[in-house]
Write a protein that holds these residues in place. Structure first.
Motif, PDB file in Angstrom:
ATOM      1  N   ARG A 124       0.519  -1.356  -0.124  1.00 40.15           N
ATOM      2  CA  ARG A 124      -0.135  -0.345  -0.062  1.00 40.15           C
ATOM      3  C   ARG A 124       1.122   1.372  -0.500  1.00 40.15           C
ATOM      4  N   ASN A 125       2.058   1.303  -0.146  1.00 42.68           N
ATOM      5  CA  ASN A 125       2.410   2.475  -0.267  1.00 42.68           C
ATOM      6  C   ASN A 125       3.096   3.352   1.262  1.00 42.68           C
ATOM      7  N   ILE A 126       2.721   2.528   2.357  1.00 38.81           N
ATOM      8  CA  ILE A 126       2.330   2.885   3.978  1.00 38.81           C
ATOM      9  C   ILE A 126       3.002   2.932   4.553  1.00 38.81           C
ATOM     10  N   ASP A 127       3.368   3.338   5.790  1.00 38.67           N
ATOM     11  CA  ASP A 127       4.734   2.385   7.028  1.00 38.67           C
ATOM     12  C   ASP A 127       3.640   1.593   7.278  1.00 38.67           C
ATOM     13  N   VAL A 128       4.279   1.024   8.552  1.00 37.72           N
ATOM     14  CA  VAL A 128       3.338   0.156   9.138  1.00 37.72           C
ATOM     15  C   VAL A 128       2.330   0.747  10.593  1.00 37.72           C
ATOM     16  N   ASP A 129       3.075   1.796  10.588  1.00 34.93           N
ATOM     17  CA  ASP A 129       2.294   2.792  11.847  1.00 34.93           C
ATOM     18  C   ASP A 129       1.452   3.216  11.408  1.00 34.93           C
ATOM     19  N   THR A 130       0.561   4.123   9.993  1.00 38.26           N
ATOM     20  CA  THR A 130      -0.052   4.178   9.556  1.00 38.26           C
ATOM     21  C   THR A 130      -0.475   3.021   8.972  1.00 38.26           C
ATOM     22  N   LEU A 131      -1.113   1.896   8.911  1.00 43.04           N
ATOM     23  CA  LEU A 131      -1.425   0.414   9.225  1.00 43.04           C
ATOM     24  C   LEU A 131      -2.425   0.286   9.968  1.00 43.04           C
ATOM     25  N   SER A 151      -2.605   1.895  12.636  1.00 40.72           N
ATOM     26  CA  SER A 151      -3.262   3.021  13.288  1.00 40.72           C
ATOM     27  C   SER A 151      -4.764   2.714  12.235  1.00 40.72           C
ATOM     28  N   GLN A 152      -4.717   2.866  10.708  1.00 41.53           N
ATOM     29  CA  GLN A 152      -5.877   2.851  10.049  1.00 41.53           C
ATOM     30  C   GLN A 152      -6.992   1.727  10.211  1.00 41.53           C
ATOM     31  N   VAL A 153      -6.399   0.478  10.493  1.00 42.05           N
ATOM     32  CA  VAL A 153      -6.456  -1.221  10.850  1.00 42.05           C
ATOM     33  C   VAL A 153      -7.331  -0.212  11.551  1.00 42.05           C
ATOM     34  N   MET A 154      -6.977   0.394  13.265  1.00 41.33           N
ATOM     35  CA  MET A 154      -7.163   0.310  14.674  1.00 41.33           C
ATOM     36  C   MET A 154      -8.887   0.799  14.504  1.00 41.33           C
ATOM     37  N   THR A 155      -8.749   2.226  13.616  1.00 37.80           N
ATOM     38  CA  THR A 155      -9.159   3.184  13.787  1.00 37.80           C
ATOM     39  C   THR A 155     -10.758   2.403  12.299  1.00 37.80           C
ATOM     40  N   ALA A 164     -11.565  -1.073  13.874  1.00 38.95           N
ATOM     41  CA  ALA A 164     -11.919  -1.712  14.056  1.00 38.95           C
ATOM     42  C   ALA A 164     -12.861  -1.228  15.625  1.00 38.95           C
ATOM     43  N   VAL A 165     -12.387   0.004  15.633  1.00 32.76           N
ATOM     44  CA  VAL A 165     -13.476   0.926  16.646  1.00 32.76           C
ATOM     45  C   VAL A 165     -14.698   1.772  16.559  1.00 32.76           C
ATOM     46  N   ARG A 166     -14.405   1.687  14.856  1.00 38.91           N
ATOM     47  CA  ARG A 166     -15.980   2.566  14.346  1.00 38.91           C
ATOM     48  C   ARG A 166     -16.890   1.228  14.459  1.00 38.91           C
ATOM     49  N   GLN A 167     -16.225   0.125  13.610  1.00 37.00           N
ATOM     50  CA  GLN A 167     -17.129  -1.417  13.825  1.00 37.00           C
ATOM     51  C   GLN A 167     -17.613  -1.200  15.138  1.00 37.00           C
ATOM     52  N   ASN A 168     -16.782  -1.510  16.186  1.00 33.24           N
ATOM     53  CA  ASN A 168     -17.016  -2.159  17.925  1.00 33.24           C
ATOM     54  C   ASN A 168     -18.387  -0.153  18.004  1.00 33.24           C
ATOM     55  N   GLU A 169     -18.025   0.849  17.748  1.00 29.02           N
ATOM     56  CA  GLU A 169     -19.409   1.773  17.701  1.00 29.02           C
ATOM     57  C   GLU A 169     -20.287   1.240  17.497  1.00 29.02           C
ATOM     58  N   ALA A 170     -20.659   1.102  16.053  1.00 23.67           N
ATOM     59  CA  ALA A 170     -21.781   1.416  15.310  1.00 23.67           C
ATOM     60  C   ALA A 170     -22.088   0.165  16.126  1.00 23.67           C
ATOM     61  N   TYR A 171     -21.542  -1.437  16.564  1.00 21.92           N
ATOM     62  CA  TYR A 171     -21.730  -2.784  16.412  1.00 21.92           C
ATOM     63  C   TYR A 171     -22.600  -2.136  17.806  1.00 21.92           C
ATOM     64  N   ASP A 172     -22.123  -1.883  18.631  1.00 16.56           N
ATOM     65  CA  ASP A 172     -22.907  -0.727  19.956  1.00 16.56           C
ATOM     66  C   ASP A 172     -23.541  -0.383  19.986  1.00 16.56           C
ATOM     67  N   ARG A 173     -24.567   0.206  18.934  1.00 17.60           N
ATOM     68  CA  ARG A 173     -25.172   1.777  18.403  1.00 17.60           C
ATOM     69  C   ARG A 173     -26.440   0.393  18.359  1.00 17.60           C
ATOM     70  N   PHE A 174     -25.930   0.107  16.845  1.00 16.47           N
ATOM     71  CA  PHE A 174     -27.241  -1.501  17.001  1.00 16.47           C
ATOM     72  C   PHE A 174     -27.796  -2.222  18.022  1.00 16.47           C
ATOM     73  N   GLN A 175     -26.576  -2.597  18.792  1.00 18.91           N
ATOM     74  CA  GLN A 175     -27.366  -3.564  19.713  1.00 18.91           C
ATOM     75  C   GLN A 175     -28.480  -2.367  20.854  1.00 18.91           C
ATOM     76  N   GLU A 176     -28.375  -0.769  21.019  1.00 18.88           N
ATOM     77  CA  GLU A 176     -29.093  -0.626  21.926  1.00 18.88           C
ATOM     78  C   GLU A 176     -29.910  -0.189  21.229  1.00 18.88           C
ATOM     79  N   MET A 177     -29.848  -0.217  19.789  1.00 19.08           N
ATOM     80  CA  MET A 177     -31.313   0.636  19.121  1.00 19.08           C
ATOM     81  C   MET A 177     -31.848  -0.917  19.458  1.00 19.08           C
TER      82      MET A 177
END
Length: 68
Positions: free
Chosen positions: A23-30, A32-36, A38-51
């Protein structure tokens, strides 16, 4: 920004390095992107569970709305 240290198996580290290189990026950037994402998906899951919890017991009402 804060730094963290994580221990990963060598084969996983090599795969991460390979993906970052492709991807022509450094490991730190990759990581960070993956963790970001993962956090978004977890937040969406939590919202759907609340709904789902708010709608529990109101199935007939929801079905009636769909029938309109």
């Amino acid at each position: 920004m804060n730094a963290i240290t994580i221990n990963l198996p060598n084969d996983l580290i090599e795969k991460v390095r390979s993906i970052a290189l492709a991807r022509n990026i450094d490991v730190d950037t990759l990581v960070s992107q993956v963790m970001t994402e993962a956090v978004r998906q977890n937040e969406a899951y939590d919202r759907f569970q609340e709904m789902a919890e708010r709608g529990r017991g109101r199935e007939e009402e929801a079905l009636a709305l769909l029938r309109r």
